[in-house]
Design an enzyme around this catalytic site. Structure first.
Site, short mmCIF file in Angstrom:
data_model
loop_
_atom_site.label_atom_id
_atom_site.label_comp_id
_atom_site.label_asym_id
_atom_site.label_seq_id
_atom_site.Cartn_x
_atom_site.Cartn_y
_atom_site.Cartn_z
CB CYS A 1 -4.43 11.41 12.19
SG CYS A 1 -2.90 10.52 12.36
CG ASP B 1 3.33 1.44 9.63
OD1 ASP B 1 2.95 2.31 10.45
OD2 ASP B 1 3.43 1.65 8.41
NE ARG C 1 -1.23 12.69 8.51
CZ ARG C 1 -1.47 13.87 9.07
NH1 ARG C 1 -2.65 14.11 9.59
NH2 ARG C 1 -0.56 14.80 9.11
NE ARG D 1 -6.68 4.26 6.04
CZ ARG D 1 -5.97 5.24 6.58
NH1 ARG D 1 -6.24 5.66 7.78
NH2 ARG D 1 -4.99 5.81 5.92
CE LYS E 1 -1.75 1.57 4.06
NZ LYS E 1 -1.43 2.98 4.29
CG ASN E 2 2.45 2.72 3.56
OD1 ASN E 2 1.25 2.97 3.37
ND2 ASN E 2 2.97 2.59 4.75
NE ARG F 1 0.87 10.40 10.37
CZ ARG F 1 0.36 9.38 9.68
NH1 ARG F 1 -0.82 8.90 10.01
NH2 ARG F 1 1.02 8.87 8.67
C1 UD1 Z 1 4.53 6.87 6.49
C2 UD1 Z 1 3.65 5.65 6.34
C3 UD1 Z 1 3.18 5.18 7.71
C4 UD1 Z 1 4.37 4.96 8.64
C5 UD1 Z 1 5.27 6.18 8.67
C6 UD1 Z 1 6.56 5.96 9.44
C7 UD1 Z 1 2.61 5.99 4.19
C8 UD1 Z 1 1.38 6.31 3.44
N1 UD1 Z 1 2.52 6.01 5.52
O1 UD1 Z 1 3.74 7.91 7.07
O2 UD1 Z 1 2.47 3.94 7.53
O3 UD1 Z 1 3.89 4.70 9.94
O4 UD1 Z 1 5.65 6.56 7.32
O5 UD1 Z 1 7.25 4.88 8.91
O6 UD1 Z 1 3.64 5.67 3.64
N2 UD1 Z 1 6.87 14.67 10.49
C9 UD1 Z 1 7.01 16.03 10.75
N3 UD1 Z 1 6.84 16.91 9.71
C10 UD1 Z 1 6.56 16.48 8.43
C11 UD1 Z 1 6.45 15.12 8.17
C12 UD1 Z 1 6.61 14.22 9.23
O7 UD1 Z 1 7.26 16.43 11.88
O8 UD1 Z 1 6.44 17.34 7.54
C13 UD1 Z 1 7.03 13.70 11.58
C14 UD1 Z 1 5.77 12.86 11.84
O9 UD1 Z 1 4.85 13.54 12.66
C15 UD1 Z 1 6.38 11.64 12.49
C16 UD1 Z 1 7.72 11.47 11.76
O10 UD1 Z 1 8.02 12.75 11.20
O11 UD1 Z 1 6.61 11.88 13.84
C17 UD1 Z 1 7.74 10.46 10.67
O12 UD1 Z 1 6.62 10.67 9.82
P1 UD1 Z 1 6.62 10.28 8.29
O13 UD1 Z 1 7.78 9.39 7.99
O14 UD1 Z 1 6.45 11.50 7.48
O15 UD1 Z 1 5.29 9.42 8.19
P2 UD1 Z 1 4.26 9.41 7.00
O16 UD1 Z 1 4.98 9.62 5.72
O17 UD1 Z 1 3.11 10.28 7.34
#
Ligand code: UD1
Length: 422
Positions: free
Chosen positions: A118, A306, A94, A398, A22-23, A123
């Site tokens: 969320c 995850d 998201r 999902r 999925k990701n 996030r």
């Molecule tokens: C993706 C995965 C999710 C997984 C996560 C971490 C998808 C669709 N989802 O989520 O399943 O749990 O990676 O492996 O691929 N952060 C910030 N600012 C930003 C972006 C992120 O502070 O602009 C923080 C987040 O709040 C979190 C950390 O960075 O604490 C990591 O988040 P991120 O790797 O971005 O997760 P997602 O891409 O949302």
């Protein structure tokens, strides 16, 4: 609303095949917007999140045709247009914000509802937005939407203040058509990033270093559509290994990449399970003596957040004390209360969960609070004494394709009951 009825206590045995990731599929579907013409993607899992992302790209002028039997998604892009990606889509997923990268790259404007907090944490998307600014975009928040505008996207050096999967893929997509060279530092190294990188290269992008901390992109003028097969889902693979582990069964997970779940294999091995691997499979064999584990979630190749909730379910059934430290998301213990209802002994102190193994979990009515917390409850129910009813299973829809069928194939006693009271 449908719910699961699971009679616990059956050892799972046999083989199960993993679906497409999925990701990885989400950013790759979005990346199809980078070129006019027809993109053909195979091994695309039939999941709610995939339906949502196809609706998102349809808002922007793409036409899609999904063959759920064959897992093939065709995407035609001819008249890409800037349109608002509405809140009802962004709030359910998201990853809708991924369209910002390609929209800025192609049209110089993106207009997406700003995701709020969320279930698993705040996030923010500040790193995505800072990266777009570095590439020449101006960002405004207007009426709950984030609007990014750029006359011209220009290559830049950008260091991500935190490792983020979402920001890494979004910025890769924004930079492939920008003028000149972009260097992204402190990038996420997740296999999902690598799969996107491979797809972009197939489209004609010039990218090096995906899968490392430093990605270098030479902007090109134009990309072409491509055919691509999505990699296997490592989180799904890990979940089925954990289902084998928690029922003390013998489960062989096929059509997967053992290298992608190195941290989980190591943890299970240290706990006493026997793990065997082939080129595209991993098998878990029950152990005679098990010990608890200490794990810390980390960006890849560390232990994936995850799989934290599903692993916790296993640890509740293992003798002794285990400790989980969650370092990625600030509120990712929502499954703890539900596991306690099933007899688990878990203390939470800040971002640490201290788990004391119990002899046997027992069934209780429980509710999923998010996708992976949902998987944790399914695993706990498979091991528990009695019949567990699990509600709000739209969360697991999902991310787990054919969950009921796959578990039935391994000998689980699970039923998806149509309709329910809440
Ligand atoms: C993706 C995965 C999710 C997984 C996560 C971490 C998808 C669709 N989802 O989520 O399943 O749990 O990676 O492996 O691929 N952060 C910030 N600012 C930003 C972006 C992120 O502070 O602009 C923080 C987040 O709040 C979190 C950390 O960075 O604490 C990591 O988040 P991120 O790797 O971005 O997760 P997602 O891409 O949302």
């Amino acid at each position: 609303m449908d719910f699961y009825k699971i009679k616990g206590g059956k050892k799972l045995n046999g083989e199960v095949a993993v679906s497409g990731a999925k990701n990885a599929a989400l950013p790759i579907i979005v990346a199809s917007l980078l070129a006019d013409g027809e993109t053909v993607l195979s091994n695309v899992p039939n999941l709610m999140d995939i339906k949502t992302i196809t609706r998102v790209i349809e808002c922007l002028g793409a036409e899609t045709d999904y063959d759920a039997e064959k897992n093939v998604l065709r995407i035609r892009v001819e008249n890409l247009r800037c349109a608002e990606v509405p809140y009802d889509l962004v709030k359910t997923m998201r990853a809708s914000v991924y369209v910002m990268g390609p929209m800025l790259a192609r049209l110089g404007i993106a207009d997406v509802s700003l995701p709020g907090g969320c279930a698993i944490g705040e996030r923010p998307i500040d790193i995505h937005l800072a990266g777009f600014e570095a590439l020449g975009a101006e960002i405004d928040i207007e009426h709950g939407n984030v609007v990014a505008r750029a006359r011209k996207m220009r290559g830049a050096n950008f260091i991500m203040k935190k490792v983020s999967v979402g920001a890494t893929v979004n910025l890769m997509m924004a930079a492939v058509l920008a003028e000149g060279e972009t260097v992204l530092e402190n990038c996420a190294m997740e296999p999902d990033v690598v799969d996107l990188g491979r797809f972009l290269v197939k489209m004609g992008a010039k990218i090096n270093g995906f899968g490392t901390e430093r990605i270098v992109i030479q902007g090109v003028k134009k990309l072409s559509p491509a055919s691509y097969s999505i990699m296997p889902d490592r989180i799904e693979a890990g979940t089925y290994l954990l289902a084998g582990a928690i029922t003390r069964g013998d489960v062989k997970v096929n059509r997967m990449e053992p290298d992608h779940i190195g941290a989980l294999r190591e943890t299970l091995g240290e706990m006493g399970f026997r793990i065997e691997n082939g080129k595209d499979w991993t098998r878990i064999i029950p152990a005679t003596k098990l010990t608890g584990a200490y794990i810390k979630t980390l960006p890849y190749p560390g232990f994936p957040t995850d799989l934290q909730a599903p692993l916790m379910s296993l640890l509740t059934t293992v003798p002794g004390i285990s400790v989980i430290s969650e370092t990625i998301f600030e509120n990712r213990f929502t499954h703890v209360g539900e596991l306690r209802r099933m007899g688990a002994s878990i203390d939470v102190e800040g971002n640490m969960a201290i788990i004391k193994g119990v002899k046997r979990l027992s069934s209780a009515p429980v509710m999923m609070s998010d996708l992976r917390a949902g998987a944790a409850l399914v695993l706990a129910a498979l091991a528990a004494k009695g019949t567990t009813e699990i509600r709000r299973i739209y969360h697991s829809d999902r991310g787990y394709e054919k969950l009921t069928e796959k578990l039935l194939g391994l000998g689980a006693d699970i039923e998806r009951v149509k309709g329910g009271t809440f």
